[in-house]
Design a protein around this motif. Structure first.
Motif, mmCIF file in Angstrom:
data_model
loop_
_atom_site.group_PDB
_atom_site.id
_atom_site.type_symbol
_atom_site.label_atom_id
_atom_site.label_comp_id
_atom_site.label_asym_id
_atom_site.label_seq_id
_atom_site.Cartn_x
_atom_site.Cartn_y
_atom_site.Cartn_z
ATOM 1 N N ALA A 1 40.630 39.757 40.883
ATOM 2 C CA ALA A 1 39.878 39.041 39.853
ATOM 3 C C ALA A 1 40.041 39.780 38.538
ATOM 4 C CB ALA A 1 38.404 38.928 40.223
ATOM 5 N N ILE A 2 40.053 39.016 37.451
ATOM 6 C CA ILE A 2 40.203 39.560 36.106
ATOM 7 C C ILE A 2 38.814 39.732 35.513
ATOM 8 C CG2 ILE A 2 41.250 39.161 33.841
ATOM 9 C CD1 ILE A 2 43.057 37.051 35.419
ATOM 10 N N ASP A 3 38.532 40.922 34.971
ATOM 11 C CA ASP A 3 37.188 41.152 34.452
ATOM 12 C C ASP A 3 36.949 40.268 33.232
ATOM 13 O OD1 ASP A 3 36.520 43.337 31.923
ATOM 14 O OD2 ASP A 3 38.621 42.945 32.423
ATOM 15 N N PRO A 4 35.675 39.999 32.891
ATOM 16 C CA PRO A 4 35.379 39.033 31.827
ATOM 17 C C PRO A 4 36.014 39.364 30.477
ATOM 18 C CG PRO A 4 33.415 39.447 33.133
ATOM 19 C CD PRO A 4 34.451 40.423 33.612
ATOM 20 N N SER A 5 36.301 40.637 30.218
ATOM 21 C CA SER A 5 36.934 40.996 28.949
ATOM 22 C C SER A 5 38.414 40.657 28.938
ATOM 23 C CB SER A 5 36.767 42.502 28.685
ATOM 24 O OG SER A 5 37.640 43.269 29.516
ATOM 25 N N GLY A 6 39.004 40.421 30.133
ATOM 26 C CA GLY A 6 40.424 40.139 30.238
ATOM 27 C C GLY A 6 41.305 41.371 30.213
ATOM 28 N N ARG A 7 40.706 42.569 30.198
ATOM 29 C CA ARG A 7 41.491 43.802 30.061
ATOM 30 C C ARG A 7 41.873 44.441 31.391
ATOM 31 N NH1 ARG A 7 37.607 44.683 25.812
ATOM 32 N NH2 ARG A 7 36.428 46.051 27.186
ATOM 33 N N LYS A 8 41.116 44.170 32.465
ATOM 34 C CA LYS A 8 41.356 44.837 33.736
ATOM 35 C C LYS A 8 41.428 43.824 34.868
ATOM 36 C CE LYS A 8 38.891 49.013 32.269
ATOM 37 N NZ LYS A 8 37.705 49.884 32.482
ATOM 38 N N VAL A 9 42.305 44.103 35.826
ATOM 39 C CA VAL A 9 42.446 43.286 37.027
ATOM 40 C C VAL A 9 42.053 44.156 38.222
ATOM 41 C CG1 VAL A 9 44.006 41.916 38.447
ATOM 42 C CG2 VAL A 9 44.327 41.990 35.955
ATOM 43 N N PHE A 10 41.045 43.732 38.964
ATOM 44 C CA PHE A 10 40.569 44.474 40.129
ATOM 45 C C PHE A 10 41.150 43.840 41.391
ATOM 46 C CE2 PHE A 10 37.769 45.963 36.949
ATOM 47 C CZ PHE A 10 37.081 47.088 37.419
ATOM 48 N N VAL A 11 41.750 44.672 42.254
ATOM 49 C CA VAL A 11 42.451 44.196 43.439
ATOM 50 C C VAL A 11 41.762 44.735 44.692
ATOM 51 C CG1 VAL A 11 44.650 44.066 44.654
ATOM 52 C CG2 VAL A 11 44.615 44.233 42.144
ATOM 53 N N ALA A 12 41.395 43.840 45.605
ATOM 54 C CA ALA A 12 40.834 44.221 46.909
ATOM 55 C C ALA A 12 41.961 44.321 47.922
ATOM 56 C CB ALA A 12 39.795 43.198 47.364
ATOM 57 N N ASN A 13 42.049 45.470 48.605
ATOM 58 C CA ASN A 13 43.117 45.736 49.569
ATOM 59 C C ASN A 13 42.562 45.773 50.988
ATOM 60 O OD1 ASN A 13 45.070 46.309 47.412
ATOM 61 N ND2 ASN A 13 43.875 48.162 47.072
ATOM 62 N N THR A 14 43.170 45.009 51.895
ATOM 63 C CA THR A 14 42.604 44.931 53.253
ATOM 64 C C THR A 14 42.850 46.184 54.078
ATOM 65 O OG1 THR A 14 44.579 43.819 54.113
ATOM 66 C CG2 THR A 14 42.784 42.418 53.361
ATOM 67 N N GLN A 15 43.924 46.916 53.808
ATOM 68 C CA GLN A 15 44.258 48.060 54.647
ATOM 69 C C GLN A 15 44.283 49.377 53.880
ATOM 70 O OE1 GLN A 15 44.524 47.850 58.016
ATOM 71 N NE2 GLN A 15 43.898 45.731 57.697
ATOM 72 N N ALA A 16 43.595 49.456 52.788
ATOM 73 C CA ALA A 16 43.480 50.701 52.026
ATOM 74 C C ALA A 16 42.004 51.000 51.786
ATOM 75 C CB ALA A 16 44.225 50.596 50.699
ATOM 76 N N THR A 17 41.692 52.261 51.636
ATOM 77 C CA THR A 17 40.306 52.664 51.393
ATOM 78 C C THR A 17 40.002 52.733 49.899
ATOM 79 O OG1 THR A 17 40.923 55.010 51.473
ATOM 80 C CG2 THR A 17 40.214 53.972 53.543
ATOM 81 N N PHE A 18 40.795 52.033 49.110
ATOM 82 C CA PHE A 18 40.573 52.035 47.671
ATOM 83 C C PHE A 18 40.763 50.636 47.092
ATOM 84 C CE2 PHE A 18 45.012 53.231 48.483
ATOM 85 C CZ PHE A 18 45.708 52.304 47.725
ATOM 86 N N VAL A 19 40.128 50.421 45.949
ATOM 87 C CA VAL A 19 40.336 49.248 45.110
ATOM 88 C C VAL A 19 41.322 49.645 44.014
ATOM 89 C CG1 VAL A 19 39.229 47.687 43.447
ATOM 90 C CG2 VAL A 19 38.057 48.294 45.589
ATOM 91 N N THR A 20 42.294 48.803 43.730
ATOM 92 C CA THR A 20 43.254 49.064 42.671
ATOM 93 C C THR A 20 42.802 48.361 41.393
ATOM 94 O OG1 THR A 20 45.057 49.198 44.283
ATOM 95 C CG2 THR A 20 45.671 48.852 41.977
ATOM 96 N N VAL A 21 42.854 49.072 40.281
ATOM 97 C CA VAL A 21 42.507 48.494 38.979
ATOM 98 C C VAL A 21 43.736 48.560 38.078
ATOM 99 C CG1 VAL A 21 40.957 48.569 36.994
ATOM 100 C CG2 VAL A 21 40.116 49.238 39.266
ATOM 101 N N ILE A 22 44.147 47.409 37.557
ATOM 102 C CA ILE A 22 45.354 47.282 36.745
ATOM 103 C C ILE A 22 44.971 47.046 35.285
ATOM 104 C CG2 ILE A 22 47.470 45.943 36.371
ATOM 105 C CD1 ILE A 22 47.231 45.024 39.313
ATOM 106 N N ASP A 23 45.605 47.777 34.379
ATOM 107 C CA ASP A 23 45.476 47.480 32.958
ATOM 108 C C ASP A 23 46.297 46.220 32.683
ATOM 109 O OD1 ASP A 23 46.338 47.465 30.082
ATOM 110 O OD2 ASP A 23 45.105 49.265 30.006
#
Length: 351
Positions: A179-201
């Protein structure tokens, strides 16, 4: 009185369950709309209430009517459709085909697939920028996010869609949804087999990781003020709360068993989470609500602080169909009374 509906995609039943909401704490299941086999992903709505959901085992998408609560038609796409993105303007719908390794472009005026874009193995859910120029697609089978330039759709040229970049997550992480945050600057990624969330600029494609400690990330949503990202973690039956600015986990919220889908009603700060588990998965000693599978957990996000582990949230539950994997919200008050009446009359004539 509000006139809100929530649409739960119930994979095992082959239906979309509809829960009506007239106010805080006022919920009731009002319909179950039969669609195709193994529906997956959240229903994507046009502004005038045309909804679309993937039928993964039948290689089609179903169109449903938000007013009449009926299936209107089915449109053939690629193999194993799982995720969708509505392009601003409501003319085109993008559909990820997990079995065809492609993205279908569906023309919603012609009600047909008009183009397919090759991707990596097993594309899943996606997000589209507010300006309709960029799409980010989770390529689950190869551990990256495909960033697409879709601006050619503005000139009705689907063949002009190009892949800008492939943003690495981790080959074993299996990025599932974003999902893209409301500001449009960051993309948050949910990963099914990782213990982390990825955040993309969103501009530079640089990535950061936010540790949540458990595998099973499924869905991402944001609080109405844009300050916090909410991520369902299926394996531990929690929603993790991440500060969007600092990228720190500030709290986790126990919910029902096997949470997947997630949406937030901005009108009253209530989160709705689908409990996908096929058996009860309660975790003792973690203050989980005593709710079972095949339900929506509602969490009043204003009933306790989100930025610190203090207080207990207020919960509700509504049962839906079997295997609810996603949930979305549609506000019927965005439609005129004339449009609602026309749609109901049209549905009764078709019947």
């Amino acid at each position: 009185m509000r006139n809100i509906q929530f649409f739960s995609t119930d994979t095992d039943d082959g239906v979309v369950s509809v829960v009506a909401k007239t106010g805080p704490g006022e919920h009731r299941r009002v319909a179950q709309i039969p669609v195709g086999n193994a529906p997956r992903g959240g229903v994507k709505f046009t502004r005038d209430g045309r909804g679309f959901v993937c039928n993964t085992s039948q290689n089609t998408i179903s169109e449903i009517d938000a007013v009449a609560l009926t299936e209107v038609r089915r449109i053939e796409v690629g193999h194993g459709p799982r995720g969708q993105g509505m392009v601003p303007g409501d003319r085109y719908l993008l559909v990820s085909n997990s079995g065809s390794n492609s993205i279908s472009v569906v023309d919603l005026e012609l009600n047909t697939e008009i183009h397919q874009i090759p991707t990596g193995r097993d594309p899943r859910h996606m997000g589209i920028s507010a300006d309709g120029r960029t799409a980010w697609v989770c390529v689950w089978g190869e551990g990256y996010i495909s960033k697409l330039n879709i601006s050619a759709l503005g000139s009705d040229n689907p063949a002009g869609i190009t892949e800008i970049s492939r943003i690495p997550v981790d080959r074993e992480a299996h990025p599932y949804s974003l999902a893209i945050d409301p500001s449009g600057r960051k993309v948050f990624v949910a990963n099914t087999q990782a213990t982390f969330v990825t955040v993309i600029d969103a501009q530079t494609d640089q990535t950061q990781r936010v540790d949540v400690g458990f595998i099973g990330g499924r869905a991402v949503a944001f609080t109405p003020d844009g300050r916090h990202a909410l991520v369902t973690v299926e394996s531990i039956s929690r929603v993790y709360v991440i500060d969007v600015n600092t990228l720190r986990v500030v709290r986790h919220v126990p919910v029902g068993p096997g949470p997947r889908g997630l949406v937030v009603d901005p009108g009253d700060d209530t989160a709705y989470i689908t409990n996908f588990a096929r058996a009860n998965m309660m975790h003792s000693g973690d203050n989980h609500p005593l709710y079972g599978p095949n339900s929506l957990t509602m969490v009043d996000l204003s009933s306790a602080p989100l930025d610190r582990d203090e207080g207990t949230f207020t919960y509700e539950e509504v049962h839906v169909g079997y295997g609810p994997c996603s949930v979305v919200m549609f506000d019927l008050d965005t439609l005129s009374a004339e449009e609602r009446a026309r749609r109901v009359e049209h549905a009764s004539t078709e019947a």
